[in-house]
Design a protein around this motif. Structure first.
Motif, PDB file in Angstrom:
ATOM      1  N   ARG A 132      52.450  62.350  41.863  1.00  0.00           N
ATOM      2  CA  ARG A 132      52.004  61.114  41.371  1.00  0.00           C
ATOM      3  C   ARG A 132      51.552  60.092  42.432  1.00  0.00           C
ATOM      4  N   ARG A 133      52.093  60.268  43.823  1.00  0.00           N
ATOM      5  CA  ARG A 133      51.703  59.338  44.752  1.00  0.00           C
ATOM      6  C   ARG A 133      50.351  58.887  44.582  1.00  0.00           C
ATOM      7  N   GLY A 134      49.409  59.993  44.327  1.00  0.00           N
ATOM      8  CA  GLY A 134      47.797  59.404  44.338  1.00  0.00           C
ATOM      9  C   GLY A 134      47.607  58.482  43.125  1.00  0.00           C
ATOM     10  N   ASP A 135      48.339  58.626  41.928  1.00  0.00           N
ATOM     11  CA  ASP A 135      48.128  57.632  40.874  1.00  0.00           C
ATOM     12  C   ASP A 135      48.604  56.256  41.386  1.00  0.00           C
ATOM     13  N   THR A 136      49.691  56.066  42.117  1.00  0.00           N
ATOM     14  CA  THR A 136      50.118  54.983  42.576  1.00  0.00           C
ATOM     15  C   THR A 136      49.070  54.290  43.261  1.00  0.00           C
ATOM     16  N   LEU A 137      48.501  54.927  44.288  1.00  0.00           N
ATOM     17  CA  LEU A 137      47.467  54.365  45.333  1.00  0.00           C
ATOM     18  C   LEU A 137      46.418  54.051  44.473  1.00  0.00           C
ATOM     19  N   HIS A 138      46.066  54.923  43.651  1.00  0.00           N
ATOM     20  CA  HIS A 138      44.833  54.836  42.758  1.00  0.00           C
ATOM     21  C   HIS A 138      44.963  53.336  41.883  1.00  0.00           C
ATOM     22  N   GLU A 139      45.965  53.402  41.131  1.00  0.00           N
ATOM     23  CA  GLU A 139      46.497  52.384  40.408  1.00  0.00           C
ATOM     24  C   GLU A 139      46.399  50.967  41.067  1.00  0.00           C
ATOM     25  N   ASP A 140      47.012  50.923  42.223  1.00  0.00           N
ATOM     26  CA  ASP A 140      46.987  49.523  43.128  1.00  0.00           C
ATOM     27  C   ASP A 140      45.363  49.063  43.057  1.00  0.00           C
ATOM     28  N   ALA A 141      44.409  50.215  43.698  1.00  0.00           N
ATOM     29  CA  ALA A 141      43.135  50.063  43.897  1.00  0.00           C
ATOM     30  C   ALA A 141      42.539  49.392  42.657  1.00  0.00           C
ATOM     31  N   LEU A 142      42.732  50.050  41.563  1.00  0.00           N
ATOM     32  CA  LEU A 142      42.133  49.727  40.313  1.00  0.00           C
ATOM     33  C   LEU A 142      42.565  48.177  39.936  1.00  0.00           C
ATOM     34  N   ARG A 143      43.701  48.008  40.126  1.00  0.00           N
ATOM     35  CA  ARG A 143      44.234  46.612  39.583  1.00  0.00           C
ATOM     36  C   ARG A 143      43.549  45.621  40.652  1.00  0.00           C
ATOM     37  N   SER A 144      43.524  45.842  41.963  1.00  0.00           N
ATOM     38  CA  SER A 144      42.704  45.000  42.802  1.00  0.00           C
ATOM     39  C   SER A 144      41.211  44.596  42.457  1.00  0.00           C
ATOM     40  N   MET A 145      40.714  45.963  41.912  1.00  0.00           N
ATOM     41  CA  MET A 145      39.343  45.712  41.353  1.00  0.00           C
ATOM     42  C   MET A 145      39.265  44.740  40.324  1.00  0.00           C
ATOM     43  N   LEU A 146      39.904  45.062  39.267  1.00  0.00           N
ATOM     44  CA  LEU A 146      40.063  44.290  38.278  1.00  0.00           C
ATOM     45  C   LEU A 146      40.479  42.763  38.306  1.00  0.00           C
ATOM     46  N   ALA A 147      41.267  42.563  39.328  1.00  0.00           N
ATOM     47  CA  ALA A 147      41.727  41.165  39.800  1.00  0.00           C
ATOM     48  C   ALA A 147      40.396  40.376  40.040  1.00  0.00           C
ATOM     49  N   ASP A 148      39.490  41.006  40.940  1.00  0.00           N
ATOM     50  CA  ASP A 148      38.256  40.613  41.212  1.00  0.00           C
ATOM     51  C   ASP A 148      37.354  40.446  40.137  1.00  0.00           C
ATOM     52  N   ASP A 149      37.235  41.402  39.288  1.00  0.00           N
ATOM     53  CA  ASP A 149      36.296  41.507  38.302  1.00  0.00           C
ATOM     54  C   ASP A 149      37.128  42.204  37.015  1.00  0.00           C
ATOM     55  N   PRO A 150      37.800  41.318  36.048  1.00  0.00           N
ATOM     56  CA  PRO A 150      38.444  41.930  34.795  1.00  0.00           C
ATOM     57  C   PRO A 150      37.515  42.450  33.892  1.00  0.00           C
ATOM     58  N   ASN A 151      36.217  42.475  33.921  1.00  0.00           N
ATOM     59  CA  ASN A 151      35.239  43.097  33.188  1.00  0.00           C
ATOM     60  C   ASN A 151      34.717  44.244  33.850  1.00  0.00           C
ATOM     61  N   ASN A 152      35.054  44.937  34.623  1.00  0.00           N
ATOM     62  CA  ASN A 152      34.648  46.213  35.283  1.00  0.00           C
ATOM     63  C   ASN A 152      35.275  47.329  34.267  1.00  0.00           C
ATOM     64  N   GLU A 153      34.242  47.832  33.688  1.00  0.00           N
ATOM     65  CA  GLU A 153      34.828  48.641  32.597  1.00  0.00           C
ATOM     66  C   GLU A 153      35.336  50.070  33.081  1.00  0.00           C
ATOM     67  N   ARG A 154      34.594  50.592  34.279  1.00  0.00           N
ATOM     68  CA  ARG A 154      35.042  52.024  34.749  1.00  0.00           C
ATOM     69  C   ARG A 154      36.448  51.671  35.291  1.00  0.00           C
ATOM     70  N   ALA A 155      36.720  50.647  36.023  1.00  0.00           N
ATOM     71  CA  ALA A 155      37.901  50.423  36.640  1.00  0.00           C
ATOM     72  C   ALA A 155      38.978  50.332  35.353  1.00  0.00           C
ATOM     73  N   PHE A 156      38.761  49.585  34.367  1.00  0.00           N
ATOM     74  CA  PHE A 156      39.703  49.439  33.438  1.00  0.00           C
ATOM     75  C   PHE A 156      40.075  50.802  32.812  1.00  0.00           C
ATOM     76  N   GLN A 157      39.024  51.547  32.349  1.00  0.00           N
ATOM     77  CA  GLN A 157      39.152  52.587  31.773  1.00  0.00           C
ATOM     78  C   GLN A 157      39.967  53.678  32.563  1.00  0.00           C
ATOM     79  N   ALA A 158      39.722  53.718  34.042  1.00  0.00           N
ATOM     80  CA  ALA A 158      40.566  54.552  34.661  1.00  0.00           C
ATOM     81  C   ALA A 158      41.917  54.101  34.784  1.00  0.00           C
ATOM     82  N   LEU A 159      42.120  52.979  34.986  1.00  0.00           N
ATOM     83  CA  LEU A 159      43.338  52.469  34.907  1.00  0.00           C
ATOM     84  C   LEU A 159      44.222  52.636  33.467  1.00  0.00           C
TER      85      LEU A 159
END
Length: 228
Positions: free
Chosen positions: A30-57
């Motif tokens: 699950r280490r990859g999930d953790t890194l991916h989650e952190d990246a997705l959260r960072s993207m959503l912090a910049d743009d909370p309307n990033n639909e692809r990032a939200f759905q992936a997270l």
């Protein structure tokens, strides 16, 4: 149990009683999930309307929440599928609430509305209205209208659209949703008016195919009127 009563039940429990949506201890797989989650959260912090990032997270937290229900007591029978689904929905609810707190965030509000549409009508309407008001492009309005239509609420969709649609400025998908909602509500004359308002959109070449499609739909709805 419906989502919102289930959410309220979990909120009333001691904080240690529920691990829904909580990050689990990292394992090698699950280490990859953790890194991916952190990246997705960072993207959503910049743009909370990033639909692809939200759905992936959302997919990550859904899976984690469902697994946490199954892992709560290894001596009990396998968790009921409905319970896992509730846990997953609650995890996404918490995620959407987190990013809906951003005053620019309209997409998380649409996700909250989607989760509440069948058991909290007033809350759903507040969320889609707020989402529409936060988004000058009209994308939030179009998605809110589609959500209400899919839930079998075309009259509510019309109320939302008529109060917020700006034909010259908004995504023309709003016009599509309004025309279809009017037809589904048994109001083909209103549908024709909304179709006519599409002529105000500045780029008429971009809506030519949509206009032809909706014109056909309106004509068929008018022919179905009694006495025609």
């Amino acid at each position: 149990m419906a989502l919102l009563p289930r959410l309220r039940q979990l909120i009333r429990r001691p904080s240690s009683a529920s691990r829904v949506g909580a990050r689990r201890p990292t394992s090698s797989q699950r280490r990859g999930d953790t890194l991916h989650e952190d990246a997705l959260r960072s993207m959503l912090a910049d743009d909370p309307n990033n639909e692809r990032a939200f759905q992936a997270l959302a997919e990550i937290v859904r899976r984690r929440a469902a697994e946490s229900v199954a892992d709560q007591d290894p001596l009990t029978a396998p968790a009921d599928e409905q319970e896992r689904r509730h846990a997953a929905d609650l995890a996404v609810w918490a995620l959407a609430e987190e990013f809906a707190g951003n005053p620019r965030g309209w997409y998380p509000l649409i996700e909250l509305a989607r989760l509440s549409v069948h058991d909290d009508h007033d809350g759903t309407m507040r969320r889609v209205v707020t989402a529409a008001e936060r988004d000058p492009s009209g994308r939030a309005l179009a998605q809110g209208l589609a959500l209400l239509r899919e839930a079998g609420q075309p009259v509510e969709a019309l109320g939302l659209g008529v109060g917020h649609w700006r034909p010259r400025e908004h995504d023309p998908e709003v016009a599509r949703e309004l025309v279809l909602a009017s037809i589904e509500a048994g109001r083909p004359l209103d549908a024709k008016q909304h179709l006519d308002a599409l002529s105000l959109y500045p780029d008429q070449a971009a809506v030519q195919a949509m206009r032809a499609e909706l014109t056909q739909a309106v004509a068929e709805a008018e022919q179905a009127l009694p006495g025609t």
